[in-house]
Scaffold this active site. Structure first.
Site, PDB file in Angstrom:
ATOM      1  CE  LYS A 132      39.392  -5.832 -29.991  1.00 39.00           C
ATOM      2  NZ  LYS A 132      38.645  -6.406 -28.845  1.00 39.00           N
TER       3      LYS A 132
HETATM    4  C1  LIG Z   1      39.228  -6.860 -27.626  1.00 39.23           C
HETATM    5  C2  LIG Z   1      38.319  -7.028 -26.473  1.00 39.23           C
HETATM    6  C3  LIG Z   1      38.791  -7.066 -25.135  1.00 39.23           C
HETATM    7  C4  LIG Z   1      40.262  -7.027 -24.793  1.00 39.23           C
HETATM    8  O1  LIG Z   1      40.824  -5.757 -25.018  1.00 39.23           O
HETATM    9  P1  LIG Z   1      42.421  -5.583 -25.050  1.00 39.23           P
HETATM   10  O2  LIG Z   1      42.646  -4.159 -25.439  1.00 39.23           O
HETATM   11  O3  LIG Z   1      42.912  -6.554 -26.095  1.00 39.23           O
HETATM   12  O4  LIG Z   1      42.939  -5.906 -23.707  1.00 39.23           O
HETATM   13  C5  LIG Z   1      37.874  -7.146 -24.107  1.00 39.23           C
HETATM   14  N1  LIG Z   1      36.540  -7.234 -24.365  1.00 39.23           N
HETATM   15  C6  LIG Z   1      36.051  -7.212 -25.628  1.00 39.23           C
HETATM   16  C7  LIG Z   1      34.591  -7.330 -25.827  1.00 39.23           C
HETATM   17  C8  LIG Z   1      36.908  -7.110 -26.730  1.00 39.23           C
HETATM   18  O5  LIG Z   1      36.416  -7.099 -27.972  1.00 39.23           O
END
Ligand SMILES: *Cc1c(COP(=O)(O)O)cnc(C)c1O
Length: 462
Positions: A132
């Site tokens: 993210k």
């Molecule tokens: C947010 C997150 C996900 C999921 O990603 P999406 O884009 O919501 O499908 C998977 N793994 C981690 C570690 C995350 O922080």
């Protein structure tokens, strides 16, 4: 009807002749109503479309030549800035795009081979140790640029159950003309996550809400609808459906593809550990723009509404259940609307490109153990679910034909306890995470009500 058909033909012909080249997609429309349109700037500051839909690109630019020109020598920053300039020429010149991406990405993905036909695209080398960071950092720098010259400040409100808030806090820290208010449920985020949210200070404020994550989300939604707040503050959001976070996630797919393409003559698949399906949607966009991926694997935990849809054709959102890959505990993935848009709501089309595989906690833990014991590789639970799904996928496919790149979504140290439990050994905590554990927590406890949030916002930002 006829006009629409003729328009589509002209549009198609224009695309074939490359007239859309360089034009990028200046405009975005709502997944719920094609007449609701926005520029990139508007989409970035509004987040959600006014009708509740998600903004989606109006035209699919053909970037195949740009994408195929990249190879293992291309840096992530180069790829990010070239694609930015191509997509958003109205907003960024080539040099603006280069400056933006240099600021946004002082970190980079890394592609590692983990077995004969499997690769890991590590996306956890940013400040909060999860993928993210890419979206949050790009969005923060885009907003700062757009706000330059405007007078007044923007206030970003965001509710978090842990991971989103820590990426947003790190990305927006010390950004000019922006204040960030993060709401998190008291006692319900991990001690490390709480420190990541509450130790910045400066323009980042953490509100410890006496309630659940759902309460935090409701308060944020109500604040956006509140006329008094709307009249006195410039409120905006930074959640994962924002285009300013989605677009930069396409860059690392293109990077992973470029790193791999000369190593082996094979078809390339991507496996994406998914919750809200933003990450997978970004991969689909990269493919639509010309990245030659052969297919995608959507790996979920027991919250498997999308694999179930691919299997049965029935889309049945439901309340999420808790699993060890908790950032993927989503029962009603918001980006499903964008996926439907990409495939024109055609199930067969979606199936031809995406394989859904749901993974149990037991399989996830077994995968963590296996990779550690066999090869000394630590995987966090989210990435491990993806690696398990990749192996299942390869086992069903014709041997030797394809390579799977699994997205490594979080650093194993970030979920150290679960990793130790599964492997019997504790992974290292990166210095940038261990450092915050010793810093003092700065947060304000607030009651779980809109009134409490309104009072806080008006007393601090007006
Ligand atoms: C947010 C997150 C996900 C999921 O990603 P999406 O884009 O919501 O499908 C998977 N793994 C981690 C570690 C995350 O922080």
């Amino acid at each position: 009807m006829i006009f629409a058909a003729i328009f589509r033909m002209i549009e198609h012909a224009a695309r074939l002749h490359g007239l859309n080249r360089g034009r990028g997609f200046m405009n975005f429309f709502s997944t719920r109503n094609a007449d609701v349109k926005a520029s990139f700037r508007e989409a970035v500051f509004h987040g959600l479309a006014p009708d509740g839909g998600l903004f989606h690109p109006e035209v699919e630019p053909d970037l195949r030549n740009d994408i195929l020109a990249f190879d293992e020598e291309s840096s992530f920053q180069d790829i990010a800035s070239r694609i930015t300039a191509r997509l958003l020429p109205e907003d960024f010149s080539e040099s603006d795009a280069a400056a933006l991406c240099e600021r946004a990405f002082p970190f980079s993905p890394a592609l590692k081979q983990i077995s004969e036909d499997m690769y890991l695209l590590e996306l956890f080398h940013g400040p909060s140790c999860a993928f993210k960071d890419f979206g949050a950092s790009y969005l923060a720098n885009v907003m700062e640029l757009f706000l330059e010259g405007d007078d007044g400040r923007a206030v970003i409100l965001t509710a978090t159950s842990g991971d989103t808030g820590s990426a947003v806090a790190g990305a927006f820290y010390e950004k000019k003309n922006i204040d960030v208010v993060i709401l998190y449920p008291s006692g319900r985020v991990s001690p490390l996550q709480e420190k990541q949210l509450t130790t910045h200070g400066g323009n980042i404020s953490a509100l410890e809400v006496q309630g659940s994550f759902d309460d935090c989300q409701r308060m944020v939604k109500e604040a956006f609808l509140d006329p008094e707040l709307a009249g006195r503050l410039r409120l905006t959001s930074a959640n994962s459906i924002n285009l300013g976070r989605l677009i930069p996630q396409t860059f690392y797919y293109i990077y992973g593809f470029s790193q791999l393409k000369h190593r082996v003559p094979a078809e390339v698949f991507f496996c994406v550990p998914s919750g809200n399906f933003g990450n997978l949607t970004a991969g689909l966009l990269a493919w639509r723009w010309g990245m030659p991926a052969t297919g995608f694997v959507a790996a979920t935990n027991r919250n498997d509404v999308v694999p179930e849809y691919l299997d049965t054709g029935v889309y049945q959102p439901r309340p999420s259940v808790r699993t060890m890959s908790n950032a993927m505990d989503v029962g009603n993935p918001s980006n499903f609307e964008r996926m439907q848009q990409i495939f024109g709501s055609d199930l067969m089309d979606m199936r031809s490109m995406i394989t859904g595989i749901a993974v149990s906690d037991e399989e996830t833990a077994r995968t963590m153990k296996h990779y550690y014991v066999d090869r000394g590789i630590f995987l966090d639970p989210h990435t491990a679910a993806g690696v398990y799904a990749s192996r299942q996928f390869l086992a069903r496919s014709f041997p030797g034909v394809g390579r799977v790149i699994t997205l490594g979504t979080a650093h194993p140290g970030k979920f150290g306890e679960l990793v130790s439990e599964a492997t019997g050994c504790a992974p290292d905590l990166p210095e940038r995470l261990s450092r915050v554990l010793d810093l003092p927590k700065k947060s304000t406890v607030v009651e779980n009500s809109l009134e409490a949030l309104r009072t806080y916002l008006l007393s601090h930002y007006t």
